[in-house]
Design a protein around this motif. Structure first.
Motif, PDB file in Angstrom:
ATOM      1  N   THR A 102     -17.921 -33.653  51.215  1.00 13.43           N
ATOM      2  CA  THR A 102     -17.826 -35.099  50.995  1.00 13.43           C
ATOM      3  C   THR A 102     -18.131 -35.448  49.543  1.00 13.43           C
ATOM      4  OG1 THR A 102     -18.425 -35.598  53.284  1.00 13.43           O
ATOM      5  CG2 THR A 102     -18.784 -37.345  51.666  1.00 13.43           C
ATOM      6  N   ASN A 103     -19.174 -34.854  48.991  1.00 12.98           N
ATOM      7  CA  ASN A 103     -19.583 -35.151  47.611  1.00 12.98           C
ATOM      8  C   ASN A 103     -18.506 -34.763  46.601  1.00 12.98           C
ATOM      9  OD1 ASN A 103     -22.034 -36.011  48.677  1.00 12.98           O
ATOM     10  ND2 ASN A 103     -23.037 -34.042  48.341  1.00 12.98           N
ATOM     11  N   LEU A 104     -17.919 -33.593  46.795  1.00 18.18           N
ATOM     12  CA  LEU A 104     -16.879 -33.131  45.871  1.00 18.18           C
ATOM     13  C   LEU A 104     -15.618 -33.987  45.998  1.00 18.18           C
ATOM     14  CD1 LEU A 104     -17.305 -29.278  46.305  1.00 18.18           C
ATOM     15  CD2 LEU A 104     -17.863 -30.598  44.261  1.00 18.18           C
ATOM     16  N   THR A 105     -15.234 -34.294  47.237  1.00 18.56           N
ATOM     17  CA  THR A 105     -14.045 -35.128  47.455  1.00 18.56           C
ATOM     18  C   THR A 105     -14.252 -36.521  46.873  1.00 18.56           C
ATOM     19  OG1 THR A 105     -13.626 -33.920  49.516  1.00 18.56           O
ATOM     20  CG2 THR A 105     -12.455 -35.999  49.204  1.00 18.56           C
ATOM     21  N   LEU A 106     -15.436 -37.079  47.088  1.00 15.40           N
ATOM     22  CA  LEU A 106     -15.765 -38.395  46.546  1.00 15.40           C
ATOM     23  C   LEU A 106     -15.584 -38.428  45.026  1.00 15.40           C
ATOM     24  CD1 LEU A 106     -17.267 -41.195  46.391  1.00 15.40           C
ATOM     25  CD2 LEU A 106     -19.378 -39.880  46.320  1.00 15.40           C
ATOM     26  N   CYS A 107     -16.103 -37.430  44.350  1.00 19.52           N
ATOM     27  CA  CYS A 107     -16.017 -37.389  42.884  1.00 19.52           C
ATOM     28  C   CYS A 107     -14.561 -37.299  42.416  1.00 19.52           C
ATOM     29  CB  CYS A 107     -16.824 -36.210  42.341  1.00 19.52           C
ATOM     30  SG  CYS A 107     -18.607 -36.423  42.519  1.00 19.52           S
ATOM     31  N   LEU A 108     -13.794 -36.473  43.107  1.00 21.45           N
ATOM     32  CA  LEU A 108     -12.370 -36.327  42.771  1.00 21.45           C
ATOM     33  C   LEU A 108     -11.649 -37.668  42.899  1.00 21.45           C
ATOM     34  CD1 LEU A 108     -10.103 -33.423  43.916  1.00 21.45           C
ATOM     35  CD2 LEU A 108      -9.347 -35.767  44.272  1.00 21.45           C
ATOM     36  N   LEU A 109     -11.882 -38.367  44.005  1.00 23.12           N
ATOM     37  CA  LEU A 109     -11.232 -39.661  44.236  1.00 23.12           C
ATOM     38  C   LEU A 109     -11.716 -40.718  43.244  1.00 23.12           C
ATOM     39  CD1 LEU A 109     -11.405 -39.802  48.148  1.00 23.12           C
ATOM     40  CD2 LEU A 109      -9.351 -39.463  46.764  1.00 23.12           C
ATOM     41  N   ALA A 110     -13.045 -40.752  43.018  1.00 21.00           N
ATOM     42  CA  ALA A 110     -13.623 -41.770  42.133  1.00 21.00           C
ATOM     43  C   ALA A 110     -13.063 -41.650  40.724  1.00 21.00           C
ATOM     44  CB  ALA A 110     -15.145 -41.636  42.118  1.00 21.00           C
ATOM     45  N   LYS A 111     -12.898 -40.422  40.262  1.00 24.03           N
ATOM     46  CA  LYS A 111     -12.371 -40.207  38.905  1.00 24.03           C
ATOM     47  C   LYS A 111     -10.915 -40.682  38.812  1.00 24.03           C
ATOM     48  CE  LYS A 111     -14.001 -38.803  34.988  1.00 24.03           C
ATOM     49  NZ  LYS A 111     -14.484 -37.450  34.730  1.00 24.03           N
ATOM     50  N   GLN A 112     -10.149 -40.401  39.867  1.00 25.31           N
ATOM     51  CA  GLN A 112      -8.754 -40.833  39.898  1.00 25.31           C
ATOM     52  C   GLN A 112      -8.637 -42.359  39.949  1.00 25.31           C
ATOM     53  OE1 GLN A 112      -5.832 -38.838  39.919  1.00 25.31           O
ATOM     54  NE2 GLN A 112      -7.226 -37.207  39.328  1.00 25.31           N
ATOM     55  N   LEU A 113      -9.632 -42.998  40.565  1.00 25.87           N
ATOM     56  CA  LEU A 113      -9.608 -44.454  40.721  1.00 25.87           C
ATOM     57  C   LEU A 113     -10.205 -45.195  39.526  1.00 25.87           C
ATOM     58  CD1 LEU A 113     -10.612 -44.619  44.499  1.00 25.87           C
ATOM     59  CD2 LEU A 113      -8.385 -45.221  43.529  1.00 25.87           C
ATOM     60  N   GLY A 114     -10.666 -44.443  38.516  1.00 21.73           N
ATOM     61  CA  GLY A 114     -11.084 -45.100  37.275  1.00 21.73           C
ATOM     62  C   GLY A 114     -12.543 -45.013  36.905  1.00 21.73           C
ATOM     63  N   CYS A 115     -13.385 -44.338  37.715  1.00 25.74           N
ATOM     64  CA  CYS A 115     -14.801 -44.197  37.369  1.00 25.74           C
ATOM     65  C   CYS A 115     -14.955 -43.321  36.125  1.00 25.74           C
ATOM     66  CB  CYS A 115     -15.569 -43.586  38.536  1.00 25.74           C
ATOM     67  SG  CYS A 115     -17.292 -43.279  38.177  1.00 25.74           S
ATOM     68  N   LYS A 116     -15.930 -43.668  35.284  1.00 23.46           N
ATOM     69  CA  LYS A 116     -16.118 -42.958  34.010  1.00 23.46           C
ATOM     70  C   LYS A 116     -16.712 -41.562  34.196  1.00 23.46           C
ATOM     71  CE  LYS A 116     -14.884 -46.184  30.971  1.00 23.46           C
ATOM     72  NZ  LYS A 116     -14.168 -47.060  31.916  1.00 23.46           N
ATOM     73  N   ARG A 117     -17.758 -41.425  35.040  1.00 20.24           N
ATOM     74  CA  ARG A 117     -18.446 -40.137  35.191  1.00 20.24           C
ATOM     75  C   ARG A 117     -18.849 -39.917  36.645  1.00 20.24           C
ATOM     76  NH1 ARG A 117     -21.037 -36.216  32.206  1.00 20.24           N
ATOM     77  NH2 ARG A 117     -20.418 -37.149  30.249  1.00 20.24           N
ATOM     78  N   THR A 118     -18.812 -38.650  37.078  1.00 19.59           N
ATOM     79  CA  THR A 118     -19.143 -38.334  38.469  1.00 19.59           C
ATOM     80  C   THR A 118     -20.133 -37.168  38.540  1.00 19.59           C
ATOM     81  OG1 THR A 118     -17.277 -36.802  38.666  1.00 19.59           O
ATOM     82  CG2 THR A 118     -16.877 -39.094  39.298  1.00 19.59           C
ATOM     83  N   ILE A 119     -20.991 -37.213  39.553  1.00 21.73           N
ATOM     84  CA  ILE A 119     -21.979 -36.148  39.787  1.00 21.73           C
ATOM     85  C   ILE A 119     -21.981 -35.825  41.275  1.00 21.73           C
ATOM     86  CG2 ILE A 119     -24.410 -35.477  39.640  1.00 21.73           C
ATOM     87  CD1 ILE A 119     -24.737 -37.557  37.418  1.00 21.73           C
ATOM     88  N   ALA A 120     -21.907 -34.540  41.609  1.00 19.00           N
ATOM     89  CA  ALA A 120     -21.888 -34.123  43.015  1.00 19.00           C
ATOM     90  C   ALA A 120     -23.074 -33.214  43.321  1.00 19.00           C
ATOM     91  CB  ALA A 120     -20.587 -33.396  43.336  1.00 19.00           C
TER      92      ALA A 120
END
Length: 449
Positions: A78-96
């Motif tokens: 879930t954490n890895l998928t969330l980061c992948l989606l968030a980055k595609q949707l425009g979030c600046k930085r992601t942490i899993a």
């Protein structure tokens, strides 16, 4: 800063709590109604019930305008998928948050940042690493390394025998003309107040003092604090949790003699198969007779990392009664840190705090390379990289408009750790280690922008 946290468990709630104190705009996502209700009632944040990997839920959380998305659910996928989606949707930085440390070991090969995951953290791996550092500096009760040990933060409880108890900082410094350490924070025994030491600050018996030191300064600190370096070779670990397994694995790789006690029979056999160089015992570590049978008194260190904080503390106290040199207990309750001096255990560690420290550097402004919060002290230690535009660039330390609630502990330049005094000139590319109280953080950040 707009931040989305997925996962209202222990790590997620603790992070949301710390970040809400900093007036950050937090949205906490989880599927569990009770966890969200508790967070909503206790924190000044926005809560959102739903699947963190749902695009609709993420858009509802305004992911496209968020600076940071943190996935700390119990599910690595879930954490890895969330980061992948968030980055595609425009979030600046992601942490899993992950549990499979193979991902961290091979992040150069897999290139997670290209997939949309900027940072991977494993609270269990962080705890295991912290335990190793504590065993390496066995006389001290807290430690943190900057740039692989070029500078090291060391915490010590001052005994009456310490040569500089009763002396001012400037007097203690004269004992070693070639200064290789700097006191950066201090807490008086029996108080909750954190002091940033100055030249006229007097060291007192029972003080919890934190120093920044270079490699050369560690031996000096042993002498100055009256502590003895204890060689650690034989280690007993209570609990075959992820932290216990990772610690045992790493210590075996470094040729320590490791005994691990695990209550669950099936888990004990699994660990024994995976760690052929460790002696794995199936038994209840709360049983003092069992500990005696397994020669507890011959151990140099005792590490309790079961899932029960009280069990860990009590078993460490049993070990301490057997004159064990070093005891370390994993605790989940943050309130226990308030009692750390009086409990009698050498060091308490907490996975939530370690994970929060690791994540917090992304919240700070300026080029923050590392950050650690001191156990039970209201202070942060940050490592900044000096940019051409930084106000400190080209300035001499004593001429800086530096807040009294902060101090520079050291500088890393050209691969060398330097204890920087007042006449030191800071240059672009330097990595500066700063200790500061909360009210000084915004001023410090501006100096390094």
């Amino acid at each position: 800063m707009k931040i989305i946290i997925a996962g209202a468990g222990e790590v997620g709630f603790h992070l949301a709590k710390l970040l809400s104190y900093e007036a950050q705009e937090i949205t906490l996502i989880d599927t569990d109604k009770e966890s969200l209700a508790y967070a909503d009632n206790h924190l000044d944040i926005r809560v959102l019930r739903g699947d963190a990997t749902s695009i609709e839920v993420l858009r509802n959380a305004q992911v496209e305008t968020s600076k940071l998305v943190i996935g700390v659910t119990s599910s690595e996928t879930t954490n890895l998928t969330l980061c992948l989606l968030a980055k595609q949707l425009g979030c600046k930085r992601t942490i899993a948050r992950i549990s499979n440390t193979e991902f961290i070991d091979n992040k150069e090969l897999i290139k997670f940042d290209e997939l949309g995951v900027d940072e991977l953290i494993s609270p269990e791996e962080l705890a295991a690493t912290e335990i190793q550092l504590l065993l390496n500096q066995s006389a001290f009760n807290d430690t943190y390394e900057f740039e692989g040990g070029l500078l090291t933060m060391i915490g010590v409880f001052l005994p009456k025998s310490a040569p500089f108890v009763g002396k001012m900082v400037k007097e203690a410094a004269k004992i070693f003309p070639e200064l290789h350490f700097m006191p950066i924070a201090l807490q008086r025994m029996g108080t909750q107040y954190t002091l940033i030491p100055r030249g006229d600050t007097v060291f007192k018996e029972g003080d919890q003092v934190y120093f920044i030191t270079s490699a050369e300064g560690v031996e000096e600190l042993y002498k100055l604090t009256g502590m003895q370096k204890k060689e650690i070779k034989n280690v007993m670990i209570l609990g075959g949790s992820k932290v216990g397994f990772k610690t045992a694995r790493d210590l075996c790789n470094k040729k320590f003699n490791v005994k691990l006690i695990e209550k669950n029979k099936e888990k004990a056999f699994d660990i024994a198969d995976e760690l052929p160089h460790a002696l794995v015992i199936n038994g209840d570590g709360r049983n003092v007779e069992l500990l005696d049978e397994e020669s507890l008194e011959s151990m140099d260190a005792f590490i309790a990392v079961t899932g029960n904080s009280e069990t860990n503390i009590m078993s460490c106290l049993v070990a301490k009664s057997k004159k064990i040199k070093k005891t370390i207990a994993l605790v989940e309750n943050m309130d226990y840190f308030q009692l750390s001096h009086s409990i009698g255990v050498d060091t308490l560690i907490n996975k939530k705090l370690l994970a929060a420290n690791n994540i917090f550097r992304y919240i700070r402004r300026g080029e923050v390379l590392a950050l650690t919060r001191l156990n039970n002290l209201n202070a942060e230690i940050l490592e900044f990289e000096v940019k051409a535009t930084s106000l400190v660039n080209g300035e001499i330390i004593k001429e800086l408009n530096f807040p009294r609630e902060a101090s520079i502990g050291g500088v890393i330049r050209d691969g060398k750790g330097i204890i920087a005094l007042g006449d030191f000139k800071i240059l672009e590319g330097d990595r500066v280690v700063v200790c500061c109280l909360p009210k000084a953080i915004s001023k410090i950040e501006k100096l390094f922008l």
